[in-house]
Write a protein that holds these residues in place. Structure first.
Motif, short mmCIF file in Angstrom:
data_model
loop_
_atom_site.label_atom_id
_atom_site.label_comp_id
_atom_site.label_asym_id
_atom_site.label_seq_id
_atom_site.Cartn_x
_atom_site.Cartn_y
_atom_site.Cartn_z
N THR A 93 0.82 -1.21 0.00
CA THR A 93 0.00 0.00 0.00
C THR A 93 0.86 1.26 0.00
OG1 THR A 93 -0.22 -0.22 2.42
CG2 THR A 93 -2.00 -1.11 1.07
N ALA A 94 2.02 1.19 0.61
CA ALA A 94 2.95 2.33 0.55
C ALA A 94 3.35 2.60 -0.90
CB ALA A 94 4.17 2.06 1.41
N ALA A 95 3.56 1.54 -1.68
CA ALA A 95 3.94 1.69 -3.08
C ALA A 95 2.82 2.36 -3.88
CB ALA A 95 4.28 0.33 -3.69
N ARG A 105 5.86 15.37 -6.77
CA ARG A 105 6.88 16.01 -5.94
C ARG A 105 8.19 16.19 -6.72
NH1 ARG A 105 6.93 19.06 -3.77
NH2 ARG A 105 8.37 18.75 -2.02
N ALA A 106 8.46 15.29 -7.68
CA ALA A 106 9.64 15.45 -8.52
C ALA A 106 9.59 16.72 -9.35
CB ALA A 106 9.81 14.23 -9.44
N LYS A 107 8.35 17.19 -9.62
CA LYS A 107 8.17 18.44 -10.36
C LYS A 107 8.08 19.65 -9.43
CE LYS A 107 7.74 16.56 -14.51
NZ LYS A 107 8.59 16.89 -15.67
N GLY A 108 8.13 19.41 -8.12
CA GLY A 108 8.12 20.50 -7.16
C GLY A 108 6.76 20.95 -6.68
N GLY A 140 5.73 10.62 7.62
CA GLY A 140 7.03 9.99 7.79
C GLY A 140 7.99 10.24 6.64
N GLN A 141 7.50 10.84 5.54
CA GLN A 141 8.39 11.20 4.44
C GLN A 141 9.17 12.48 4.74
OE1 GLN A 141 8.45 8.73 2.01
NE2 GLN A 141 7.06 7.93 3.58
N ASN A 142 8.82 13.13 5.87
CA ASN A 142 9.52 14.36 6.30
C ASN A 142 9.55 15.41 5.19
OD1 ASN A 142 10.19 13.35 8.94
ND2 ASN A 142 11.77 12.08 7.95
N ASP A 143 8.42 15.55 4.53
CA ASP A 143 8.29 16.49 3.43
C ASP A 143 7.12 17.41 3.76
OD1 ASP A 143 7.82 17.85 1.07
OD2 ASP A 143 7.88 16.08 -0.22
#
Length: 383
Positions: A93-95, A105-108, A140-143
């Motif tokens: 499920t995390a995947a 997020r890769a695009k900001g 938990g991704q600290n984002d």
């Protein structure tokens, strides 16, 4: 992305053709400059399949640097939400969540997830634990630009500012409909009752009464899909295809009984005709009914719909990974059962441009665009 003129020396070209050429190839630049902020709304994207893996990265390509927000409209993980810590489903499920937020997020772009009924254990007994687990994983991704809203299984309406003139108000509609215990004694929620949720909405409405408001939740208030009580001929003749698309076993009488019972005797709280759903719809709509610059945005029904009923607009963007039947209606300005998503662009004249994108030939296409002008006489009130 700005269009580049790879040959900047146009001296060989007649003057009139130079003007036409430059106008055609610089039009995307002017269009992007006219966008104050863009929101990408994708609902029900919680199953990794070919189309889901296609449309999400391509949706990420529509991110405008420093002026795009992405919101996933619930049912972020099928079939029963986030695997609890230590369970066999935890990594899988995390995947599923990663497949949604990582391209964005890769695009900001900031990414927000809203809870849906499947995230609440498909409205099951472990719902509160599972929605909290989903929030814990994202935290938990600290984002700081990646969040579940509202957090911790709280129903608190949350404001997401987009510009000085536009805001999203998001809330957990499944919390309202959830049939099991949802008391949260170890969490300091701002709201703990339905009355407190409505009071908070009233406060947010008054605070933002002169702005354009995008009211976001998982459950739509208008829909012409299955959750609105509408079924296709296939549902009536081949009801087992709702369980497995390959089960074309004709059961015409049984197939007609199921929709009838679902909308009468065995009404589902996840369907609009249910009294609890109607209670949610009525009480929230009463808060915002006189606001002239408002769009409701939701997922839940697996398709794309754009509904206008009187002066109220409803976007349904629920086909991030699934698709289902949508009935025709005079109130539907657009419908498509194909998988896809919606962008809402806030323009510099305060209008909103809504674009529906659909899967097509292993890519996406802009299938429908609609512009809503800003209405100067927005509703105001005194307190």
């Amino acid at each position: 992305m700005k269009t580049k003129l790879y040959n900047s020396d146009l001296s060989w070209m007649p003057k009139v053709l130079q003007i036409v050429f430059i106008s055609l190839f610089t039009l995307p630049v002017f269009s992007q400059d006219a966008v104050v902020h863009r929101v990408i709304f994708i609902g029900d994207a919680g199953e990794i399949n070919f189309k889901q893996e296609t449309i999400i990265p391509l949706a990420a390509d529509l991110v405008l640097a420093d002026k795009t927000t992405v919101m996933f409209l619930g049912d972020n993980i099928y079939p029963r939400g986030m695997g609890l810590p230590g369970s066999t489903e935890e990594m899988e499920t995390a995947a599923v969540l990663r497949s949604q937020f990582e391209p964005m997020r890769a695009k900001g772009a900031p990414v927000y997830f809203l809870p849906g009924n499947h995230d609440w254990d498909k409205s099951g007994k472990q719902g509160l634990a599972k929605i909290r687990a989903q929030g814990d994983f994202l935290a938990g991704q600290n984002d700081p630009l990646l969040r579940l809203i509202p957090a911790n299984g709280c129903p608190d309406p949350v404001e997401v500012p987009l510009s000085d003139e536009t805001i999203i108000i998001a809330y957990d509609s499944e919390w309202w409909l959830f049939p099991y215990a949802k008391g949260n004694p170890n969490v300091d929620c701002d709201c703990n009752t339905e009355e407190e949720v409505i009071e908070r909405m009233e406060e947010l409405f008054y605070k933002n009464r002169d702005k354009t408001i995008l009211m976001a939740s998982h459950h739509p208030f208008q829909t012409y899909g299955v959750h609105g009580g509408h079924y296709s001929i296939q549902d009536h003749l081949f009801p087992l295809t709702r369980l497995n698309k390959s089960l074309y076993i004709p059961l015409p009488i049984v197939g007609s009984i199921y929709p009838l019972l679902r909308t009468t005797v065995f009404r589902n709280p996840e369907d609009v005709p249910h009294p609890k759903y109607n209670d949610l719809k009525t009480k929230v709509s009463d808060v915002f009914e006189d606001h002239s610059n408002l769009i409701y945005v939701a997922g839940h029904d697996h398709g794309l719909q754009f509904i206008k009923n009187a002066n109220q607009y409803q976007i349904v963007s629920g086909s991030g990974s699934k698709s289902s039947y949508i009935k025709s209606s005079k109130n539907l300005l657009y419908k498509n059962s194909m998988q896809g998503f919606v962008t809402v662009d806030m323009m510099n004249d305060r209008s909103m441009q809504i674009t529906y994108y659909t899967y097509a030939n292993q890519g996406i296409k802009a299938d429908f665009t609609y512009r809503i002008p800003y209405q100067e006489k927005s509703f105001t009130t005194t307190r």
